[in-house]
Design an enzyme around this catalytic site. Structure first.
Site, mmCIF file in Angstrom:
data_model
loop_
_atom_site.group_PDB
_atom_site.id
_atom_site.type_symbol
_atom_site.label_atom_id
_atom_site.label_comp_id
_atom_site.label_asym_id
_atom_site.label_seq_id
_atom_site.Cartn_x
_atom_site.Cartn_y
_atom_site.Cartn_z
ATOM 1 N N GLY A 11 0.815 -1.219 0.000
ATOM 2 C CA GLY A 11 0.000 0.000 0.000
ATOM 3 C C GLY A 11 0.847 1.266 0.000
ATOM 4 N N TYR A 12 0.151 2.373 0.136
ATOM 5 C CA TYR A 12 0.808 3.687 0.044
ATOM 6 C C TYR A 12 1.911 3.844 1.113
ATOM 7 C CZ TYR A 12 1.051 8.835 0.496
ATOM 8 O OH TYR A 12 1.462 10.139 0.605
ATOM 9 N N ASN A 36 -6.302 -3.106 -2.153
ATOM 10 C CA ASN A 36 -6.211 -1.668 -2.462
ATOM 11 C C ASN A 36 -4.792 -1.292 -2.882
ATOM 12 O OD1 ASN A 36 -7.423 0.910 -2.629
ATOM 13 N ND2 ASN A 36 -6.516 1.508 -0.669
ATOM 14 N N SER A 125 -4.447 6.192 13.860
ATOM 15 C CA SER A 125 -4.724 7.410 13.102
ATOM 16 C C SER A 125 -5.120 8.533 14.051
ATOM 17 C CB SER A 125 -5.877 7.119 12.139
ATOM 18 O OG SER A 125 -6.412 8.319 11.654
ATOM 19 N N TYR A 149 -14.742 3.421 10.426
ATOM 20 C CA TYR A 149 -13.291 3.252 10.180
ATOM 21 C C TYR A 149 -12.496 3.637 11.438
ATOM 22 C CZ TYR A 149 -8.569 4.701 8.987
ATOM 23 O OH TYR A 149 -7.204 4.872 9.015
ATOM 24 N N LYS A 153 -10.022 1.536 14.428
ATOM 25 C CA LYS A 153 -8.689 1.914 14.950
ATOM 26 C C LYS A 153 -8.721 1.972 16.470
ATOM 27 C CE LYS A 153 -6.557 2.258 11.065
ATOM 28 N NZ LYS A 153 -5.636 1.191 10.700
ATOM 29 N N PHE A 178 -0.936 11.496 11.297
ATOM 30 C CA PHE A 178 -1.745 12.649 10.932
ATOM 31 C C PHE A 178 -2.035 12.533 9.419
ATOM 32 C CE2 PHE A 178 -2.774 15.014 14.749
ATOM 33 C CZ PHE A 178 -2.257 14.099 15.647
ATOM 34 N N ASN A 199 -9.316 12.089 -0.552
ATOM 35 C CA ASN A 199 -8.384 12.949 0.182
ATOM 36 C C ASN A 199 -7.961 14.148 -0.655
ATOM 37 O OD1 ASN A 199 -7.390 9.887 1.290
ATOM 38 N ND2 ASN A 199 -7.971 11.440 2.765
ATOM 39 N N ARG A 231 -5.012 21.012 8.816
ATOM 40 C CA ARG A 231 -4.532 19.650 9.075
ATOM 41 C C ARG A 231 -3.011 19.651 9.164
ATOM 42 N NH1 ARG A 231 -9.069 19.382 9.815
ATOM 43 N NH2 ARG A 231 -10.674 18.010 8.976
ATOM 44 N N GLY A 294 -18.659 15.392 9.292
ATOM 45 C CA GLY A 294 -17.620 14.712 10.075
ATOM 46 C C GLY A 294 -16.290 15.454 10.119
HETATM 47 P P1 NAD Z 1 -3.421 1.454 1.635
HETATM 48 O O1 NAD Z 1 -4.829 1.049 1.363
HETATM 49 O O2 NAD Z 1 -2.638 2.047 0.545
HETATM 50 O O3 NAD Z 1 -2.622 0.199 2.211
HETATM 51 C C1 NAD Z 1 -3.221 -0.829 2.960
HETATM 52 C C2 NAD Z 1 -2.746 -2.150 2.377
HETATM 53 O O4 NAD Z 1 -3.323 -3.229 3.127
HETATM 54 C C3 NAD Z 1 -3.157 -2.343 0.931
HETATM 55 O O5 NAD Z 1 -2.037 -2.771 0.190
HETATM 56 C C4 NAD Z 1 -4.223 -3.421 0.989
HETATM 57 O O6 NAD Z 1 -4.252 -4.197 -0.193
HETATM 58 C C5 NAD Z 1 -3.793 -4.213 2.212
HETATM 59 N N1 NAD Z 1 -4.858 -4.938 2.920
HETATM 60 C C6 NAD Z 1 -6.041 -4.455 3.377
HETATM 61 N N2 NAD Z 1 -6.719 -5.432 4.016
HETATM 62 C C7 NAD Z 1 -5.944 -6.553 3.960
HETATM 63 C C8 NAD Z 1 -6.089 -7.879 4.447
HETATM 64 N N3 NAD Z 1 -7.192 -8.269 5.102
HETATM 65 N N4 NAD Z 1 -5.095 -8.762 4.223
HETATM 66 C C9 NAD Z 1 -3.983 -8.391 3.547
HETATM 67 N N5 NAD Z 1 -3.791 -7.146 3.069
HETATM 68 C C10 NAD Z 1 -4.752 -6.253 3.278
HETATM 69 O O7 NAD Z 1 -3.451 2.403 2.907
HETATM 70 P P2 NAD Z 1 -2.294 3.304 3.515
HETATM 71 O O8 NAD Z 1 -2.651 4.715 3.263
HETATM 72 O O9 NAD Z 1 -0.966 2.796 3.110
HETATM 73 O O10 NAD Z 1 -2.546 3.044 5.057
HETATM 74 C C11 NAD Z 1 -1.851 2.039 5.769
HETATM 75 C C12 NAD Z 1 -2.431 1.942 7.174
HETATM 76 O O11 NAD Z 1 -2.326 3.221 7.799
HETATM 77 C C13 NAD Z 1 -3.912 1.570 7.199
HETATM 78 O O12 NAD Z 1 -4.142 0.727 8.315
HETATM 79 C C14 NAD Z 1 -4.603 2.908 7.394
HETATM 80 O O13 NAD Z 1 -5.835 2.765 8.042
HETATM 81 C C15 NAD Z 1 -3.594 3.643 8.276
HETATM 82 N N6 NAD Z 1 -3.683 5.112 8.160
HETATM 83 C C16 NAD Z 1 -3.641 5.698 6.923
HETATM 84 C C17 NAD Z 1 -3.754 7.080 6.813
HETATM 85 C C18 NAD Z 1 -3.755 7.750 5.454
HETATM 86 O O14 NAD Z 1 -4.228 8.891 5.370
HETATM 87 N N7 NAD Z 1 -3.240 7.147 4.399
HETATM 88 C C19 NAD Z 1 -3.881 7.865 7.967
HETATM 89 C C20 NAD Z 1 -3.905 7.233 9.207
HETATM 90 C C21 NAD Z 1 -3.792 5.835 9.288
HETATM 91 N N1 UDP Z 2 -10.946 18.523 1.489
HETATM 92 C C1 UDP Z 2 -11.535 19.362 0.566
HETATM 93 N N2 UDP Z 2 -11.858 18.855 -0.660
HETATM 94 C C2 UDP Z 2 -11.628 17.567 -1.011
HETATM 95 C C3 UDP Z 2 -11.023 16.717 -0.060
HETATM 96 C C4 UDP Z 2 -10.697 17.236 1.177
HETATM 97 O O1 UDP Z 2 -11.762 20.550 0.850
HETATM 98 O O2 UDP Z 2 -11.975 17.169 -2.136
HETATM 99 C C5 UDP Z 2 -10.582 19.057 2.811
HETATM 100 C C6 UDP Z 2 -11.290 18.351 3.942
HETATM 101 O O3 UDP Z 2 -12.515 18.994 4.227
HETATM 102 C C7 UDP Z 2 -10.271 18.479 5.066
HETATM 103 C C8 UDP Z 2 -8.918 18.527 4.376
HETATM 104 O O4 UDP Z 2 -9.202 18.854 3.006
HETATM 105 O O5 UDP Z 2 -10.459 19.707 5.708
HETATM 106 C C9 UDP Z 2 -8.170 17.211 4.437
HETATM 107 O O6 UDP Z 2 -9.049 16.197 4.017
HETATM 108 P P1 UDP Z 2 -8.567 14.711 3.758
HETATM 109 O O7 UDP Z 2 -9.766 13.910 3.328
HETATM 110 O O8 UDP Z 2 -7.384 14.701 2.856
HETATM 111 O O9 UDP Z 2 -8.050 14.218 5.183
HETATM 112 P P2 UDP Z 2 -8.795 14.087 6.593
HETATM 113 O O10 UDP Z 2 -8.140 15.071 7.489
HETATM 114 O O11 UDP Z 2 -10.243 14.318 6.393
HETATM 115 O O12 UDP Z 2 -8.492 12.679 7.006
#
Ligand code: NAD
Ligand code: UDP
Length: 338
Positions: A11-12, A36, A125, A149, A153, A178, A199, A231, A294
């Site tokens: 993932g990312y 994903n 998160s 979601y 967490k 964050f 996002n 943010r 939200g």
């Molecule tokens: P992402 O979706 O890019 O990565 C998650 C990965 O987990 C993906 O590769 C997906 O294929 C894999 N996956 C999901 N369910 C699975 C399962 N049951 N078995 C095996 N693989 C599985 O997301 P990300 O942005 O890289 O986020 C990683 C983690 O960080 C997640 O737990 C997410 O909730 C958390 N997080 C992300 C953010 C954000 O904004 N990106 C912020 C806070 C927390």
């Molecule tokens: N946001 C926005 N337009 C969009 C997506 C997000 O104005 O198309 C705003 C959203 O309201 C928040 C900030 O950008 O204030 C960051 O949103 P994001 O979904 O990236 O992250 P969040 O903090 O909600 O997890």
């Protein structure tokens, strides 16, 4: 050399962390079901590092298949990224989120216990803070959740806290991210959202590359400096580095610890648009829309605990994040798809 199991490693955040681990000479095993993500992310990490990643394509909810990974490898620590993360989808299909995020984690903890793997970093998160009483947000603030979601967490955090009380041999790092943005400076790996991004930054880069027409800014009547939400955006490579530091902490036998991973700086939506316009070199069309349900006005971390106890300090500026987000998008207009 230590071996790290990375769930969700394609993932990312996972792919950037796998890259950082390989650069630090860790052995890496990835478990991912690609629900994903794309295998190409891992191929590109291999290309960037010249190293091989051992991959198990499986669902962490399938305990029998998952146990094979523990049977076949000697694992020193786990970084648990695997999970579903779309807030809006979690409201519409909550059971999918509870099932995936909770079952996968419970399987993982059971297997870690069975195979005596005692170190884990968990992706939590900032969403667990809900609307904070003040900013910056400290780790001991009350936790409030407003969507399924986020609740997964918080439930997992609670599971880890309960589990830690009776399993003192476990070292557990709860990492509250964050807002991760940006991409590896090579432009080879980055965020690859399915469909229309939820996002902010992926939405902006898709407008900039011509895939979407206009950004909607959700609300301009918040009690903030310019009326738009604030943010704490953190470069995904800084976040990856935070995991390396968290592993050091786990290996020092820390018990359960909780850290914010943020920069401590808050930027408004309009400031992010401005930074992206500078990176892209042209205006980003946008218009104001009603507030998004939200959303909270302001959210940024106190980064002090992570700095003091982990030695973590974000290095990348908003300008760097904007440049790298754009570099990834313009080189890969369709993400990992050809
Ligand atoms: P992402 O979706 O890019 O990565 C998650 C990965 O987990 C993906 O590769 C997906 O294929 C894999 N996956 C999901 N369910 C699975 C399962 N049951 N078995 C095996 N693989 C599985 O997301 P990300 O942005 O890289 O986020 C990683 C983690 O960080 C997640 O737990 C997410 O909730 C958390 N997080 C992300 C953010 C954000 O904004 N990106 C912020 C806070 C927390
Ligand atoms: N946001 C926005 N337009 C969009 C997506 C997000 O104005 O198309 C705003 C959203 O309201 C928040 C900030 O950008 O204030 C960051 O949103 P994001 O979904 O990236 O992250 P969040 O903090 O909600 O997890």
């Amino acid at each position: 050399m230590k071996t790290i199991l990375v769930t969700g490693g394609a993932g990312y955040i996972g792919s950037h962390t796998v890259l950082a681990l390989l650069e630090k000479k860790y052995e890496v095993i990835v478990v991912d079901n690609f629900v994903n993500s794309s295998k190409k992310a891992l191929a590109r990490v291999e290309k960037l590092t010249g190293k091989k990643i051992k991959l198990y394509e499986l669902d962490c909810c399938d305990k029998v298949k998952f146990s094979q990974v523990f049977k076949e490898n000697k694992i020193d620590a786990v970084i648990h990224f695997a999970g579903l993360k779309a807030v809006g989808e979690s409201v519409n299909v909550p059971l999918k989120y509870y099932e995936n995020n909770l079952f996968s984690t419970i399987n993982l903890l059971n297997l870690m216990q069975e195979y005596k793997v005692y170190n884990i970093a968990f992706s939590s998160s900032a969403t667990v803070y809900g609307e904070p009483k003040s900013v910056p947000i400290y780790e001991d603030f009350e936790l409030h959740i407003s969507n399924p979601y986020g609740r997964t967490k918080l439930i997992i955090e609670d599971i880890l806290r309960d589990f830690s009380k009776v399993n003192p041999e476990f070292n557990i790092a709860i990492l509250r991210y964050f807002n991760p943005i940006g991409a590896h400076p090579s432009g080879l790996i980055g965020e690859n959202p399915n469909g229309i991004p939820n996002n902010l930054v992926p939405y902006i880069t898709q407008v900039a590359v011509g895939k979407l027409k206009e950004l909607g800014v959700f609300g301009n009547d918040y009690p903030t400096k310019d009326g738009t939400c604030i943010r704490d955006y953190i470069h995904v490579c800084d976040l990856a580095e935070g995991h390396i530091l968290a592993l050091n902490k786990l290996f020092s036998k820390c018990g359960l610890v909780t850290y914010n991973l943020g920069t401590g700086k808050g930027y408004s939506v309009l400031e992010v648009i401005k930074a992206m316009e500078k990176a892209v070199g042209k205006p980003i069309p946008y218009s104001f829309k009603p507030r998004r349900a939200g959303d909270i006005p302001e959210c940024y971390a106190s980064p002090v605990k992570a700095e003091t106890e982990l030695g973590f300090k974000a290095k990348y500026s908003l300008e760097d994040m904007a440049r790298d987000s754009w570099n990834w998008q313009k080189n890969n207009p369709n993400g990992y798809d050809e």
